[in-house]
Design a protein around this motif. Structure first.
Motif, short mmCIF file in Angstrom:
data_model
loop_
_atom_site.label_atom_id
_atom_site.label_comp_id
_atom_site.label_asym_id
_atom_site.label_seq_id
_atom_site.Cartn_x
_atom_site.Cartn_y
_atom_site.Cartn_z
N GLY A 182 0.81 -1.21 0.00
CA GLY A 182 0.00 0.00 0.00
C GLY A 182 0.84 1.26 0.00
O GLY A 182 2.07 1.22 -0.13
N PRO A 183 0.20 2.41 0.14
CA PRO A 183 0.92 3.69 0.09
C PRO A 183 2.01 3.77 1.16
O PRO A 183 1.84 3.30 2.28
N VAL A 184 3.13 4.36 0.78
CA VAL A 184 4.26 4.55 1.69
C VAL A 184 4.41 6.04 1.97
O VAL A 184 4.55 6.84 1.03
N ALA A 185 4.34 6.42 3.23
CA ALA A 185 4.60 7.80 3.61
C ALA A 185 6.10 7.99 3.68
O ALA A 185 6.79 7.33 4.45
N VAL A 186 6.63 8.88 2.84
CA VAL A 186 8.07 9.12 2.76
C VAL A 186 8.34 10.54 3.25
O VAL A 186 7.75 11.50 2.76
N SER A 187 9.24 10.66 4.23
CA SER A 187 9.55 11.96 4.81
C SER A 187 11.03 12.05 5.13
O SER A 187 11.77 11.08 4.96
N SER A 188 11.45 13.20 5.61
CA SER A 188 12.84 13.41 5.99
C SER A 188 12.88 14.14 7.33
O SER A 188 12.94 15.38 7.36
N ALA B 175 14.11 16.27 2.19
CA ALA B 175 12.70 16.65 2.14
C ALA B 175 12.18 16.84 0.72
O ALA B 175 11.09 16.36 0.38
N ALA B 176 12.93 17.52 -0.13
CA ALA B 176 12.45 17.79 -1.49
C ALA B 176 12.27 16.49 -2.27
O ALA B 176 11.25 16.29 -2.95
N CYS C 196 21.51 9.29 -1.02
CA CYS C 196 20.08 9.10 -0.80
C CYS C 196 19.37 10.08 -1.73
O CYS C 196 19.34 11.28 -1.46
N GLU C 197 18.82 9.57 -2.83
CA GLU C 197 18.23 10.45 -3.82
C GLU C 197 17.12 9.74 -4.58
O GLU C 197 17.11 8.51 -4.69
N VAL C 198 16.17 10.52 -5.09
CA VAL C 198 15.11 10.00 -5.94
C VAL C 198 15.48 10.30 -7.38
O VAL C 198 15.78 11.45 -7.73
N ILE C 199 15.47 9.26 -8.21
CA ILE C 199 15.87 9.40 -9.61
C ILE C 199 14.87 8.65 -10.49
O ILE C 199 14.06 7.86 -10.00
#
Length: 344
Positions: free
Chosen positions: A22-28, A34-35, A184-187
């Motif tokens: 299910g949905p994953v809450a992703v935070s920093s 955060a971005a 640690c990055e979103v690509i």
């Protein structure tokens, strides 16, 4: 620094408890991520992959979270999670070097899985079992990096972040906190492909003769000493300081021989031995590099680093084969261990 077996084990925890959950809450909580966290927050995780020392988590919007733990990174998992003997013995941490030992039977007996893409309810590893079957139902916390440590039960949900948490991934029943990573990055998928293309082969990802030949060709094309080439992630993925020393001893190969001068059959044997040791590492959670151990000898090797390696961290001690004192010198900033006689 976590070696390849640890990163594969971490990816399997995500496959079990986050993929299709299910949905994953992703935070920093720390704020530095955060971005990027906002790009995948609220999306479902669809895949967890490890290649060497890097991990890639895919989300249903086509973006990926890429993590490289580096020297000091670690993941903390908490909630309705799965542990094995290694995790239970070490108290649950998955990450850092100088891993604690494994006490066989620490969790009772569970089934063993083999696929990196196993279903979420498949238990992977030696004697793995759900924490819900260990005494009273409970939620627990483990830390995963090079070592794995089980920590006290949690009493509130979700638990408060502890320390400088770069990224937090939260579902209804599990949470993963990341601290201290190098990357640690979103690509996007194209960037993932570029990262993987720059890596050497990983025996758990790249199978068959073609992967072995790719490794052999890369080694024999270079004048760099084989002891340094095995640590080059563009040549082969996942090998770190421990496996480097142990693989070369097992091959009776000098770490100082230029790659191009190492016989082709020896290089191929190194690849096959790495595949073997990597699978053992993923199964047991330990860098167990001595073959043929049975009974009490195997239990000691799983429990204590001093009983599981041929040369690593044994400076000045007698070689287990010939009695020559094990040597050590710093090579490219890392300690290199070898036997001057067996590996002459």
């Amino acid at each position: 620094m976590p070696e390849g077996h640890s990163v594969h084990r971490i990816a399997r925890q995500f496959a079990r408890h986050f993929v299709d959950a299910g949905p994953v809450a992703v935070s920093s909580p720390q704020g530095r991520f955060a971005a990027d966290a906002r790009l995948v927050d609220g999306h479902a995780m669809t895949q967890a992959r490890a290649v060497g020392k890097q991990m890639f988590l895919e989300f249903d919007n086509g973006l990926w979270l890429r993590v490289h733990l580096g020297m000091y990174g670690a993941w903390d998992f908490a909630g309705d999670i799965t542990v094995d003997d290694t995790t239970a013995s070490a108290g649950g941490r998955m990450g850092q070097t100088n891993q604690r030992g494994t006490v066989v039977g620490a969790t009772g007996t569970g089934e063993r899985g083999v696929s990196a893409h196993a279903r979420r309810d498949t238990v992977v590893g030696a004697h793995e079992d759900s924490v819900w079957s260990i005494g009273a139902p409970r939620r627990t916390r483990i830390r995963m990096a090079e070592s794995e440590r089980l920590e006290p039960e949690i009493t509130e949900w979700p638990p408060e972040p502890i320390g400088q948490v770069r990224a937090r991934l939260l579902t209804a029943s599990a949470v993963a906190d990341l601290r201290g990573p190098t990357v640690c990055e979103v690509i996007d998928a194209a960037a993932v492909a570029r990262v993987i293309a720059a890596l050497g082969p990983d025996p758990l990802v790249d199978r068959g003769r073609a992967a072995e030949q790719r490794f052999v060709d890369a080694v024999r094309a270079k004048s760099t000493p084989i002891g340094l080439l095995l640590m080059d992630q563009s040549v082969v993925s996942g090998i770190g300081n421990v496996y480097r020393a142990e693989l070369l001893f097992r091959a009776r190969q000098s770490p100082f021989t230029p790659g191009r001068l190492v016989p082709e059959d020896v290089v191929g044997a190194l690849w096959r031995d790495w595949a073997k040791l990597l699978r053992i590492g993923v199964e047991t959670g330990q860098m167990l590099t001595m073959d043929g151990l049975r009974g009490e000898a195997r239990r000691r090797a799983l429990a204590h680093r001093d009983d599981r390696h041929w040369v690593y961290h044994r400076t000045g001690e007698p070689c287990r084969v010939c009695g020559t004192p094990i040597a050590m010198q710093v090579a490219a900033g890392r300690k290199l261990y070898w036997c001057p006689s067996c590996q002459a």
